[in-house]
Write an enzyme that holds these catalytic residues in place. Structure first.
Site, mmCIF file in Angstrom:
data_model
loop_
_atom_site.group_PDB
_atom_site.id
_atom_site.type_symbol
_atom_site.label_atom_id
_atom_site.label_comp_id
_atom_site.label_asym_id
_atom_site.label_seq_id
_atom_site.Cartn_x
_atom_site.Cartn_y
_atom_site.Cartn_z
ATOM 1 C CB CYS A 1 5.429 2.117 7.156
ATOM 2 S SG CYS A 1 4.956 3.554 6.301
ATOM 3 C CG LEU A 2 7.048 0.776 0.909
ATOM 4 C CD1 LEU A 2 6.466 1.211 -0.492
ATOM 5 C CD2 LEU A 2 8.326 -0.216 0.914
ATOM 6 C CG HIS B 1 -0.207 1.503 7.181
ATOM 7 N ND1 HIS B 1 0.912 1.071 7.953
ATOM 8 C CD2 HIS B 1 0.158 2.404 6.371
ATOM 9 C CE1 HIS B 1 2.003 1.540 7.533
ATOM 10 N NE2 HIS B 1 1.689 2.377 6.625
ATOM 11 C CD GLU B 2 -0.842 2.629 2.815
ATOM 12 O OE1 GLU B 2 -0.383 3.543 2.971
ATOM 13 O OE2 GLU B 2 -0.320 1.528 3.154
ATOM 14 C CD GLN C 1 3.868 5.821 2.333
ATOM 15 O OE1 GLN C 1 2.466 5.331 2.116
ATOM 16 N NE2 GLN C 1 4.834 5.191 2.926
ATOM 17 C CG HIS D 1 0.685 6.979 5.432
ATOM 18 N ND1 HIS D 1 2.064 7.427 5.895
ATOM 19 C CD2 HIS D 1 0.997 5.677 5.054
ATOM 20 C CE1 HIS D 1 2.743 6.563 5.866
ATOM 21 N NE2 HIS D 1 2.267 5.336 5.428
ATOM 22 N N GLY E 1 0.781 -1.298 0.089
ATOM 23 C CA GLY E 1 -0.031 -0.041 -0.040
ATOM 24 C C GLY E 1 0.992 1.236 -0.116
HETATM 25 NI NI NI Z 1 2.937 3.335 5.185
#
Ligand code: NI
Length: 177
Positions: free
Chosen positions: A94-95, A136-137, A50, A140, A45
């Protein structure tokens, strides 16, 4: 085009993204770039924050990196949580916090309302990993990263560990350039 992933504590990760009002070619391009970037970096995701874009856009592909990658892409524009049910504690990463994995408590079921690339509203629901990805997304887009969901002590410990991970990551990225 693969975009640069913003790494915590980049300020853009702490900002609230803005509602998308024009469903134009630019938004399609951003979504395409986000998928390309996510597949390259190996996540399931990604939120627009991000890649440094403060627009309410989320992409999800639970098959990322697998044989059927790209066959069930989820695009959520202006997503909102409608219902959360149950509870599940699972490891999350998370990236934008490369290498850090922590157990996070999330709802086990989530129903989300969003718009597609044409601006049409739809609802989507999911359990387990999908429900987790939604939460989670969407976090963000509201300037929240997963370690913000930990207790103050757990967050402090996670940040200490992350400092070292971040140094290693930056060294690795510097070698790549
Ligand atoms: Ni993330």
């Amino acid at each position: 085009m693969v975009r640069e992933i913003r790494i915590y504590p980049d300020e853009v990760l702490k900002k609230k993204a803005e509602t998308v009002t024009d469903f134009n070619e630019e938004i399609r391009q951003i979504v395409n770039d986000m998928f390309e970037t996510m597949y390259k970096r190996g996540g399931v995701g990604l939120a627009a924050n991000q890649v440094g874009i403060l627009k309410r856009i989320v992409i999800i592909d639970l098959h990322s990196g697998k044989e059927n990658q790209g066959k069930e892409q989820i695009v959520l524009i202006n997503p909102e949580i409608v219902t959360l049910e149950g509870e599940e504690i699972k490891e999350e990463g998370c990236l934008s916090l490369p290498g850090l994995y922590k157990k996070v408590k999330r709802a086990a079921y989530a129903k989300v309302k969003a718009q597609n690339l044409d601006g049409e509203e739809f609802t989507i629901e999911g359990e387990g990993l999908l429900a987790r990805a939604f939460q989670h997304e969407i976090d963000h887009l509201n300037g929240i990263v997963f370690i913000d969901r930990l207790s103050p002590l757990q967050k402090r410990l996670a940040l200490e560990k992350y400092k070292k991970l971040k140094r290693n990551y930056e060294r690795k990225m510097a070698v790549k350039k």
